[in-house]
Design a protein around this motif. Structure first.
Motif, PDB file in Angstrom:
ATOM      1  N   GLY A  46      16.945  -4.855 -10.703  1.00 53.81           N
ATOM      2  CA  GLY A  46      16.529  -3.848  -9.741  1.00 53.81           C
ATOM      3  C   GLY A  46      17.268  -2.544  -9.953  1.00 53.81           C
ATOM      4  O   GLY A  46      18.493  -2.532 -10.086  1.00 53.81           O
ATOM      5  N   GLY A  47      16.552  -1.434 -10.060  1.00 52.45           N
ATOM      6  CA  GLY A  47      17.155  -0.122 -10.269  1.00 52.45           C
ATOM      7  C   GLY A  47      17.412   0.204 -11.717  1.00 52.45           C
ATOM      8  O   GLY A  47      17.982   1.257 -12.028  1.00 52.45           O
ATOM      9  N   GLU A  48      17.013  -0.669 -12.666  1.00 52.81           N
ATOM     10  CA  GLU A  48      17.250  -0.436 -14.082  1.00 52.81           C
ATOM     11  C   GLU A  48      15.980   0.028 -14.802  1.00 52.81           C
ATOM     12  O   GLU A  48      14.871  -0.399 -14.478  1.00 52.81           O
ATOM     13  N   ILE A  49      16.199   0.904 -15.803  1.00 50.96           N
ATOM     14  CA  ILE A  49      15.138   1.323 -16.716  1.00 50.96           C
ATOM     15  C   ILE A  49      15.577   0.935 -18.115  1.00 50.96           C
ATOM     16  O   ILE A  49      16.582   1.438 -18.630  1.00 50.96           O
ATOM     17  N   ILE A  50      14.867   0.011 -18.742  1.00 53.88           N
ATOM     18  CA  ILE A  50      15.199  -0.444 -20.086  1.00 53.88           C
ATOM     19  C   ILE A  50      14.079  -0.009 -21.029  1.00 53.88           C
ATOM     20  O   ILE A  50      12.884  -0.214 -20.743  1.00 53.88           O
ATOM     21  N   VAL A  51      14.489   0.591 -22.161  1.00 59.47           N
ATOM     22  CA  VAL A  51      13.503   1.125 -23.108  1.00 59.47           C
ATOM     23  C   VAL A  51      13.774   0.550 -24.496  1.00 59.47           C
ATOM     24  O   VAL A  51      14.878   0.127 -24.821  1.00 59.47           O
TER      25      VAL A  51
ATOM     26  N   THR B 230       0.836  -1.207   0.000  1.00 56.92           N
ATOM     27  CA  THR B 230       0.000   0.000   0.000  1.00 56.92           C
ATOM     28  C   THR B 230       0.865   1.249   0.000  1.00 56.92           C
ATOM     29  O   THR B 230       0.625   2.199  -0.761  1.00 56.92           O
ATOM     30  N   GLU B 231       1.904   1.273   0.836  1.00 54.62           N
ATOM     31  CA  GLU B 231       2.798   2.439   0.879  1.00 54.62           C
ATOM     32  C   GLU B 231       3.539   2.600  -0.453  1.00 54.62           C
ATOM     33  O   GLU B 231       3.691   3.715  -0.964  1.00 54.62           O
ATOM     34  N   TYR B 232       3.997   1.462  -0.980  1.00 54.13           N
ATOM     35  CA  TYR B 232       4.732   1.500  -2.252  1.00 54.13           C
ATOM     36  C   TYR B 232       3.822   1.966  -3.397  1.00 54.13           C
ATOM     37  O   TYR B 232       4.167   2.886  -4.145  1.00 54.13           O
ATOM     38  N   PHE B 233       2.654   1.352  -3.530  1.00 62.70           N
ATOM     39  CA  PHE B 233       1.746   1.707  -4.628  1.00 62.70           C
ATOM     40  C   PHE B 233       1.278   3.160  -4.518  1.00 62.70           C
ATOM     41  O   PHE B 233       1.131   3.852  -5.534  1.00 62.70           O
ATOM     42  N   THR B 234       1.034   3.621  -3.297  1.00 61.29           N
ATOM     43  CA  THR B 234       0.571   4.999  -3.114  1.00 61.29           C
ATOM     44  C   THR B 234       1.568   5.993  -3.684  1.00 61.29           C
ATOM     45  O   THR B 234       1.198   6.933  -4.400  1.00 61.29           O
ATOM     46  N   GLU B 235       2.843   5.775  -3.413  1.00 59.30           N
ATOM     47  CA  GLU B 235       3.875   6.687  -3.910  1.00 59.30           C
ATOM     48  C   GLU B 235       4.044   6.554  -5.426  1.00 59.30           C
ATOM     49  O   GLU B 235       4.163   7.565  -6.145  1.00 59.30           O
ATOM     50  N   MET B 236       4.043   5.336  -5.919  1.00 57.67           N
ATOM     51  CA  MET B 236       4.275   5.128  -7.351  1.00 57.67           C
ATOM     52  C   MET B 236       3.111   5.678  -8.194  1.00 57.67           C
ATOM     53  O   MET B 236       3.329   6.304  -9.251  1.00 57.67           O
ATOM     54  N   VAL B 237       1.860   5.434  -7.753  1.00 55.97           N
ATOM     55  CA  VAL B 237       0.699   5.937  -8.499  1.00 55.97           C
ATOM     56  C   VAL B 237       0.674   7.459  -8.494  1.00 55.97           C
ATOM     57  O   VAL B 237       0.335   8.090  -9.506  1.00 55.97           O
ATOM     58  N   ALA B 238       1.050   8.052  -7.365  1.00 55.44           N
ATOM     59  CA  ALA B 238       1.100   9.515  -7.294  1.00 55.44           C
ATOM     60  C   ALA B 238       2.076  10.077  -8.321  1.00 55.44           C
ATOM     61  O   ALA B 238       1.833  11.126  -8.933  1.00 55.44           O
ATOM     62  N   ILE B 239       3.178   9.364  -8.552  1.00 56.60           N
ATOM     63  CA  ILE B 239       4.164   9.810  -9.547  1.00 56.60           C
ATOM     64  C   ILE B 239       3.587   9.686 -10.951  1.00 56.60           C
ATOM     65  O   ILE B 239       3.777  10.570 -11.801  1.00 56.60           O
TER      66      ILE B 239
ATOM     67  N   ASP C  49       4.392  13.322 -24.113  1.00 51.28           N
ATOM     68  CA  ASP C  49       4.056  12.124 -23.346  1.00 51.28           C
ATOM     69  C   ASP C  49       5.275  11.246 -23.072  1.00 51.28           C
ATOM     70  O   ASP C  49       5.423  10.704 -21.967  1.00 51.28           O
ATOM     71  N   LEU C  50       6.158  11.080 -24.058  1.00 50.62           N
ATOM     72  CA  LEU C  50       7.318  10.203 -23.856  1.00 50.62           C
ATOM     73  C   LEU C  50       8.257  10.762 -22.796  1.00 50.62           C
ATOM     74  O   LEU C  50       8.752  10.020 -21.935  1.00 50.62           O
ATOM     75  N   ASP C  51       8.499  12.069 -22.854  1.00 55.29           N
ATOM     76  CA  ASP C  51       9.383  12.682 -21.848  1.00 55.29           C
ATOM     77  C   ASP C  51       8.761  12.639 -20.460  1.00 55.29           C
ATOM     78  O   ASP C  51       9.467  12.492 -19.459  1.00 55.29           O
ATOM     79  N   ARG C  52       7.437  12.753 -20.403  1.00 54.61           N
ATOM     80  CA  ARG C  52       6.750  12.660 -19.108  1.00 54.61           C
ATOM     81  C   ARG C  52       6.924  11.263 -18.504  1.00 54.61           C
ATOM     82  O   ARG C  52       7.175  11.113 -17.302  1.00 54.61           O
ATOM     83  N   SER C  53       6.781  10.237 -19.351  1.00 53.08           N
ATOM     84  CA  SER C  53       6.909   8.872 -18.835  1.00 53.08           C
ATOM     85  C   SER C  53       8.334   8.592 -18.368  1.00 53.08           C
ATOM     86  O   SER C  53       8.546   7.899 -17.356  1.00 53.08           O
ATOM     87  N   MET C  54       9.330   9.125 -19.100  1.00 51.06           N
ATOM     88  CA  MET C  54      10.715   8.941 -18.683  1.00 51.06           C
ATOM     89  C   MET C  54      10.988   9.639 -17.349  1.00 51.06           C
ATOM     90  O   MET C  54      11.641   9.086 -16.447  1.00 51.06           O
ATOM     91  N   ALA C  55      10.453  10.839 -17.197  1.00 51.07           N
ATOM     92  CA  ALA C  55      10.616  11.561 -15.933  1.00 51.07           C
ATOM     93  C   ALA C  55       9.979  10.790 -14.782  1.00 51.07           C
ATOM     94  O   ALA C  55      10.519  10.754 -13.663  1.00 51.07           O
ATOM     95  N   ALA C  56       8.818  10.166 -15.059  1.00 51.32           N
ATOM     96  CA  ALA C  56       8.152   9.377 -14.029  1.00 51.32           C
ATOM     97  C   ALA C  56       9.007   8.182 -13.625  1.00 51.32           C
ATOM     98  O   ALA C  56       9.114   7.851 -12.430  1.00 51.32           O
ATOM     99  N   ALA C  57       9.620   7.497 -14.597  1.00 50.54           N
ATOM    100  CA  ALA C  57      10.442   6.325 -14.298  1.00 50.54           C
ATOM    101  C   ALA C  57      11.633   6.702 -13.409  1.00 50.54           C
ATOM    102  O   ALA C  57      11.937   6.012 -12.419  1.00 50.54           O
ATOM    103  N   ILE C  58      12.305   7.796 -13.763  1.00 52.22           N
ATOM    104  CA  ILE C  58      13.466   8.228 -12.981  1.00 52.22           C
ATOM    105  C   ILE C  58      13.037   8.632 -11.571  1.00 52.22           C
ATOM    106  O   ILE C  58      13.704   8.287 -10.585  1.00 52.22           O
TER     107      ILE C  58
END
Length: 535
Positions: free
Chosen positions: A494-499, A383-392, A421-430
């Motif tokens: 863990g900690g990786e973003i692959i596109v 719940t704590e994890y999802f709350t923060e991630m969804v807010a992002i 939209d693409l830059d927004r999603s990348m910012a969210a991932a970081i």
């Protein structure tokens, strides 16, 4: 005495001036050429006389008729019916007539043309509505209202009670289509008419919605003469014509083809003064069917109907927005949910193909971790994890598609798209990785497990739309691009973003990245170029 023949079952007309003989026939050389097999080549002759129009049959095969009676010759008066074979005409006197002055004529108003009375009728909350009545001098239509009353006072009282009952009845209807159907049924109940039609304004056009005849069958969607309907809408006029075929104002072909005799048409006036549509009634069998009382009642009835229609449309709009919010507010940022609620196309089932950013994030090693935790601990941590991630996701304008165990699927570009939209999603991932680092520090201080996530992002065409039923629907995307994003996520440590390569190429402001060895993904025959965000 000059005369004019007006076609009833055809759009032909001809004038017969003083001292001239007019030949009627099928031959092209005829003065009135009627190309119908029931009309002979030389069918009849017409000539104007002081006593009326003299009609002489020329030995036609199918005969000449006056008011339904076959004749060899006869003198015809204005208003009479003349039929050649099966083609009917009505006779009009062209002798100029002085315009009558109605008792309640408005001071200063210019005199109206002969056989026309114009007066103003107040419509509550809708401004003024002009009622145009095409009565011949000295004639008056017989009321078609189904009222049993002995005195004028009793009749007025019954009309008021009838309108009140109608208002209560219509107020109970919520769906627009059912309401329009009820309005048509009530019209038949209270008025002796042959047909009822309701058309609604859609943009700049009138669209047929309901059309019935007195026997309960369909009245034909195109049965409203355009000349009458257009004038009612454009000039906001309530119109009564007691002989449409002979009315110079409404000489459209549809009137002749449908044999319209008497008709009334009133606009449905909205509360802001706009025209919502029209109610049209007619009589196909007799002229002079309607009178002032009928028109006044139809205007009052239309006012009640217009209020009911507006309320029904508002109820339907609120219902649709409630469906959107109940189904979507958990998946969209609040401002995005409000924007979608105002778009009618977002309500229905189905969707379309469009390019979308598909975003997956998954917790690494969560299954093994959860085996050492009790259910409450797992639920609280997620719940704590999802709350923060969804807010992002919401912060960066994304759409939460769904939770899948400990995984999150999000979208950018659907249902609404933005240029970045693409830059927004990348910012969210970081930001997700940065926020998770802070959460891990807090959880470590609390002697709770820490989490590590991998993120996969792809950009490509998908089917995006509402899937489910009218009562319960979900907005989601389907397609190969979704599968690719999911598999990229599964490859990320863990900690990786692959596109993917399409996502990498479409970024306007990419962070520092490095190319990885192309991946072989399940379901793909060729290797897939991929990139990893440097951190």
């Amino acid at each position: 005495m000059p005369f004019k023949l007006l076609g009833v079952t055809t759009d032909h007309t001809v004038e017969v001036p003083d001292g001239k003989t007019v030949l009627v026939g099928r031959a092209v050389t005829s003065d009135l050429a009627v190309y119908d097999p029931t009309v002979s080549r030389k069918h009849a002759e017409l000539s104007s006389t002081p006593g009326g129009l003299f009609v002489k049959d020329l030995g036609s095969s199918n005969g000449t008729f006056v008011n339904g009676n076959r004749i060899a010759e006869a003198t015809v008066s204005p208003g009479d019916s003349i039929t050649f074979g099966k083609i009917e005409f009505s006779l009009k006197d062209l002798t100029p007539q002085p315009a009558p002055s109605p008792p309640d004529a408005f001071p200063g108003r210019p005199p109206e043309p002969a056989a026309t009375i114009v007066r103003k009728i107040e419509i509550p909350n809708s401004g003024e509505l002009a009622a145009v009545n095409n009565f011949q001098p000295g004639t008056s239509g017989t009321s078609m209202l189904r009222l049993d009353a002995q005195t004028d006072e009793e009749r007025r009282e019954k009309k008021l009670h009838l309108l009140l009952d109608i208002s209560k009845e219509l107020a109970r209807m919520q769906e627009v289509d059912n309401l329009l159907d009820k309005i048509a049924d009530i019209t038949f109940q209270v008025m002796a008419v042959d047909r009822v039609s309701i058309q609604m304004v859609d943009g700049e056009e009138l669209v047929p919605r309901i059309s019935k005849n007195k026997l309960g069958g369909a009245g034909g969607k195109g049965n409203v003469p355009r000349s009458i309907a257009n004038r009612a809408v454009q000039e906001q006029l309530a119109i009564l014509t007691d002989n449409a075929a002979a009315d110079d104002r409404f000489q459209g072909k549809s009137i002749m083809m449908q044999s319209v005799r008497s008709a009334m048409c009133t606009p449905l006036m909205g509360s802001t003064g706009t025209v919502l549509g029209i109610i049209y009634v007619d009589n196909l069998t007799a002229t002079n069917s309607f009178g002032d009382e009928d028109l006044e009642f139809l205007i009052a009835f239309s006012g009640i109907a217009a209020v009911a229609i507006e309320n029904s449309q508002l109820t339907e709009t609120v219902r649709k927005e409630a469906i959107i919010r109940s189904n979507f507010q958990r998946y969209f940022a609040p401002d995005l949910a409000d924007e979608i609620a105002g778009k009618e196309e977002a309500v229905g089932l189905g969707g379309d193909k469009r390019p979308v950013v598909v975003f997956f994030t998954d917790i690494r090693g969560f299954t093994a971790m959860s085996e050492t935790m009790n259910p409450d601990e797992i639920a609280n941590l997620l719940t704590e994890y999802f709350t923060e991630m969804v807010a992002i996701v919401f912060k960066h304008g994304g759409t939460l598609d769904k939770f899948m165990g400990d995984a999150i699927m999000a979208l950018w570009g659907a249902p609404l798209s933005k240029e970045d939209d693409l830059d927004r999603s990348m910012a969210a991932a970081i930001e997700m990785l940065d926020v998770l680092e802070d959460l891990n520090k807090v959880w470590a201080e609390q002697n709770r497990p820490t989490l590590h996530i991998g993120i996969g992002i792809n950009y490509g065409e998908v089917f995006a739309g509402n899937i489910g039923s009218e009562q319960r629907m979900e907005y989601t995307v389907i397609g190969d691009s979704v599968n690719v994003a999911s598999r990229l996520c599964s490859k990320a440590d863990g900690g990786e973003i692959i596109v993917s390569h399409p996502f990498y190429e479409a970024l306007k402001n990419p962070p520092e990245m490095e190319a990885l060895e192309p991946l072989t993904l399940k379901g793909k025959s060729d290797v897939v170029p991929v990139y990893r965000v440097k951190r």
